[in-house]
Scaffold this active site. Structure first.
Site, short mmCIF file in Angstrom:
data_model
loop_
_atom_site.label_atom_id
_atom_site.label_comp_id
_atom_site.label_asym_id
_atom_site.label_seq_id
_atom_site.Cartn_x
_atom_site.Cartn_y
_atom_site.Cartn_z
N GLY A 1 0.80 -1.23 0.00
CA GLY A 1 0.00 0.00 0.00
C GLY A 1 0.83 1.28 0.00
O GLY A 1 0.26 2.37 0.05
N HIS A 2 2.18 1.18 -0.08
CA HIS A 2 2.97 2.42 -0.03
C HIS A 2 2.78 3.26 -1.29
O HIS A 2 2.74 4.48 -1.21
CB HIS A 2 4.45 2.09 0.15
CG HIS A 2 4.72 1.31 1.39
ND1 HIS A 2 4.37 1.75 2.63
CD2 HIS A 2 5.25 0.07 1.57
CE1 HIS A 2 4.69 0.84 3.53
NE2 HIS A 2 5.22 -0.20 2.91
N GLU B 1 3.67 11.24 -16.19
CA GLU B 1 4.51 11.10 -17.37
C GLU B 1 4.76 9.62 -17.64
O GLU B 1 5.31 8.92 -16.78
CB GLU B 1 5.83 11.80 -17.07
CG GLU B 1 6.73 11.96 -18.25
CD GLU B 1 7.94 12.79 -17.85
OE1 GLU B 1 7.90 14.01 -18.01
OE2 GLU B 1 8.91 12.21 -17.37
C1 ACO Z 1 5.40 7.51 -13.58
C2 ACO Z 1 6.28 6.32 -13.39
O1 ACO Z 1 7.34 6.40 -12.81
S1 ACO Z 1 5.70 4.83 -13.97
C3 ACO Z 1 6.73 3.64 -13.19
C4 ACO Z 1 6.15 3.19 -11.89
N1 ACO Z 1 7.20 2.55 -11.13
C5 ACO Z 1 7.58 1.26 -11.32
O2 ACO Z 1 7.05 0.50 -12.09
C6 ACO Z 1 8.78 0.85 -10.52
C7 ACO Z 1 8.62 -0.54 -9.90
N2 ACO Z 1 7.35 -0.71 -9.22
C8 ACO Z 1 6.97 0.02 -8.14
O3 ACO Z 1 7.65 0.95 -7.70
C9 ACO Z 1 5.69 -0.36 -7.46
O4 ACO Z 1 5.40 -1.70 -7.72
C10 ACO Z 1 4.46 0.49 -7.91
C11 ACO Z 1 4.76 1.97 -7.71
C12 ACO Z 1 4.12 0.25 -9.36
C13 ACO Z 1 3.29 0.10 -7.02
O5 ACO Z 1 3.59 0.40 -5.69
P1 ACO Z 1 3.08 -0.57 -4.51
O6 ACO Z 1 3.46 0.04 -3.22
O7 ACO Z 1 3.57 -1.92 -4.77
O8 ACO Z 1 1.52 -0.47 -4.74
P2 ACO Z 1 0.37 -0.67 -3.67
O9 ACO Z 1 0.72 -1.76 -2.74
O10 ACO Z 1 0.02 0.64 -3.07
O11 ACO Z 1 -0.77 -1.11 -4.63
C14 ACO Z 1 -1.58 -0.16 -5.30
C15 ACO Z 1 -2.48 -0.83 -6.28
O12 ACO Z 1 -1.74 -1.15 -7.45
C16 ACO Z 1 -1.75 -2.55 -7.67
N3 ACO Z 1 -0.41 -2.92 -8.12
C17 ACO Z 1 0.74 -2.63 -7.50
N4 ACO Z 1 1.77 -3.12 -8.23
C18 ACO Z 1 1.26 -3.73 -9.31
C19 ACO Z 1 1.82 -4.43 -10.42
N5 ACO Z 1 3.12 -4.63 -10.56
N6 ACO Z 1 0.98 -4.89 -11.37
C20 ACO Z 1 -0.32 -4.70 -11.26
N7 ACO Z 1 -0.92 -4.06 -10.23
C21 ACO Z 1 -0.14 -3.57 -9.26
C22 ACO Z 1 -2.10 -3.14 -6.32
O13 ACO Z 1 -2.75 -4.36 -6.41
C23 ACO Z 1 -3.01 -2.11 -5.72
O14 ACO Z 1 -4.36 -2.23 -6.17
P3 ACO Z 1 -5.53 -2.28 -5.07
O15 ACO Z 1 -5.43 -0.97 -4.34
O16 ACO Z 1 -6.76 -2.40 -5.88
O17 ACO Z 1 -5.22 -3.46 -4.22
#
Ligand code: ACO
Length: 509
Positions: free
Chosen positions: A260-261, A285
């Site tokens: 959830g972060h 972006e």
């Molecule tokens: C603008 C940009 O920078 S785009 C690039 C985004 N950054 C990345 O991809 C870097 C690597 N990934 C990450 O940093 C993280 O996985 C993030 C930012 C994508 C998600 O952050 P998390 O803390 O894991 O997400 P969090 O736990 O808050 O989940 C938020 C929602 O997204 C969903 N979610 C999180 N990661 C993913 C994933 N990889 N694939 C699909 N859904 C996802 C979760 O299920 C959740 O949905 P819900 O609220 O309905 O349960």
């Protein structure tokens, strides 16, 4: 010539990222993980040539991300003609700052005996505190014009090529007036310090945002010429001009993902957007699919109570009774949905137009009982014949829902669609609408399951299974739909087409 296969290794396996903190005698590892990508550094194949038993260890101190690179291997390929082992020091220097190449004992000593660690607080201001899984977290935010923010970001963005596709580290020595447009958010866990001199902060993730000029609507007014002095007596601060706020880099480190972060960080940025009178809307972006899901989920839950309160729904009877059997030529949008009220909600919540349309479409779909929708087994053949004259008001709502969706998709992709023959145009639009609807249904299933407190819900149709990396995100993420479009349905980019083409996440003037 040696067999290259023997001497090549997978760069994603060879690179090890670890977060360390002081231990009893020497630093101890808090978390260890591998990158998701290394292609920006080692090329598209993500292979490194010339080593056996190669490990590239990138260590980061948990509180201030002090970085160190250490390269070890069992054997190195002896150069033959043009074939030589990859020059790792040279290659990595383009991505990892010089300070990270110190001697390991020096680095370990500095982390172990860091006198400032105990009093360390993240740069900027504390803007949000929360708990997740009974652990405590804080979000801090500061301007890039603050050197402490810049120094921490210089270390944090070493993670960019490893986790953010098409991401580029920001240039941090830009002039102050442009640095001022950037706000950086840092997420930290508050931990019990492992030693009396260690820090109580441990890095979780971060996001960079910047202000992007918003051209105010002129509403037909003519410009007024004034006899003012030039240059202006007061300095114009770009950080106070009307802007869009744009999220550039957004990263939660793998050990903390799925707790959830990301949602907490996004909601904090969204709240700051709403609170800032000079910011008109929040945009992103080049979001990737995981970010799209995060954003859809966060925005849906933010808007849901407001849309319910305002009783937003599709009017199933948009035509007056006396309209007779005349076939309508246009979708009667303003009679189907309260467009004025919706515009007000959108501006109040500062959500970009396309993103707002996605959330609204999902919400309106969810107002139609499930058995009356394709996903619930609705009789589509009957709907195609009866159209807006269906007996059941929810069937009529569903008919109009699809018309509204197609209308939006058509407007966005008109230039492409008008080049197609009519039957093909209709087919493409229909396919896209069905894909978008399928994606919405899968998200609604997950939202519904979460509301009911269930960790897992029935999986969406097999062909909407996401192309996300299961090894990174097991559990519910395997249920995520990949948005499939026969025509484009991209976010907010109508306003900034040029911006989109420039994939790099760096300051835009
Ligand atoms: C603008 C940009 O920078 S785009 C690039 C985004 N950054 C990345 O991809 C870097 C690597 N990934 C990450 O940093 C993280 O996985 C993030 C930012 C994508 C998600 O952050 P998390 O803390 O894991 O997400 P969090 O736990 O808050 O989940 C938020 C929602 O997204 C969903 N979610 C999180 N990661 C993913 C994933 N990889 N694939 C699909 N859904 C996802 C979760 O299920 C959740 O949905 P819900 O609220 O309905 O349960």
């Amino acid at each position: 010539m040696a067999d290259q296969g023997d001497w090549s290794c997978d760069a994603n396996d060879a690179v090890q990222l670890s977060v360390i903190q002081p231990g009893e005698q020497k630093p101890a590892t808090l978390d260890i993980f591998h990158p998701q990508f290394t292609y920006p550094i080692f090329g598209d194949d993500e292979q490194i040539f010339g080593y056996k038993g190669l490990i590239i260890r990138l260590r980061f101190a948990a509180h201030d991300l002090r970085t160190h690179v250490h390269i070890s291997y069992d054997e190195k390929f002896k150069a033959v003609g043009d074939a030589a082992a990859t020059d790792l020091n040279k290659t990595l220097r383009d991505w990892v700052p010089e300070f990270a190449f110190a001697h390991l004992p020096e680095y370990e000593n500095a982390v172990q005996k860091d006198e400032n660690a105990k009093d360390f607080t993240p740069p900027g201001k504390l803007v949000h505190s929360y708990q997740s899984k009974e652990r405590n977290y804080e979000i801090w935010a500061g301007s890039l014009a603050d050197s402490a923010v810049r120094n921490l970001l210089a270390r944090a963005q070493i993670f960019v090529p490893f986790f953010i596709e098409a991401g580029t580290p920001l240039v941090l020595d830009d002039p102050e007036w442009t640095l001022e447009r950037w706000t950086v958010y840092f997420v930290y866990e508050k931990i019990t310090p492992p030693t009396p001199t260690a820090s109580q902060f441990s890095f979780v993730g971060y996001s960079t945002t910047y202000r992007w000029w918003f051209y105010p609507e002129q509403k037909g007014e003519k410009g007024v010429i004034q006899n003012g002095t030039f240059p202006y007596p007061e300095e114009i601060r770009f950080s106070t001009l009307p802007s869009r706020l744009r999220i550039a880099q957004f990263l939660i480190l793998p050990p903390h993902q799925g707790s959830g972060h990301g949602s907490q960080l996004y909601n904090t940025i969204h709240k700051a957007t709403i609170a800032d009178d000079t910011v008109i809307e929040l945009t992103v972006e080049d979001p990737n699919e995981a970010f799209d899901v995060l954003r859809d989920s966060a925005d849906y839950h933010t808007l849901y109570p407001e849309l319910i309160k305002q009783k937003i729904n599709i009017n199933p009877n948009p035509y007056p009774a006396e309209a007779g059997k005349r076939r309508p030529r246009h979708v009667p949008t303003a009679t189907l949905i309260p467009t004025q009220k919706l515009t007000e909600i959108r501006s109040q919540y500062k959500i970009a137009p396309t993103q707002f349309a996605h959330i609204l479409e999902m919400f309106l779909l969810n107002q139609i009982p499930h058995p009356k929708r394709a996903a619930g087994g609705a009789n589509m053949a009957r709907l195609l014949t009866k159209k807006h004259k269906a007996d059941d008001e929810n069937e009529r709502r569903y008919y109009w829902w699809r018309m509204l969706l197609k209308q939006r998709l058509y407007k966005r992709s008109r230039d492409i669609l008008i080049q197609l023959d009519l039957p093909e145009r209709i087919q493409k639009l229909d396919e896209t609408a069905s894909n978008v609807e399928e994606g919405y249904e899968a998200l609604l299933t997950v939202f519904g399951a979460r509301e009911k407190g269930k960790a897992t819900a029935a999986p969406p149709p097999a062909d909407s299974t996401p192309e996300t990396d299961d090894s990174v995100r097991p559990d519910t993420h395997t249920m995520r739909p990949k948005r499939k479009y026969a025509v484009e349905d991209d976010e907010d980019e109508d306003e900034d087409e040029a911006e989109r083409s420039e994939a790099a996440k760096r300051p835009k003037m």
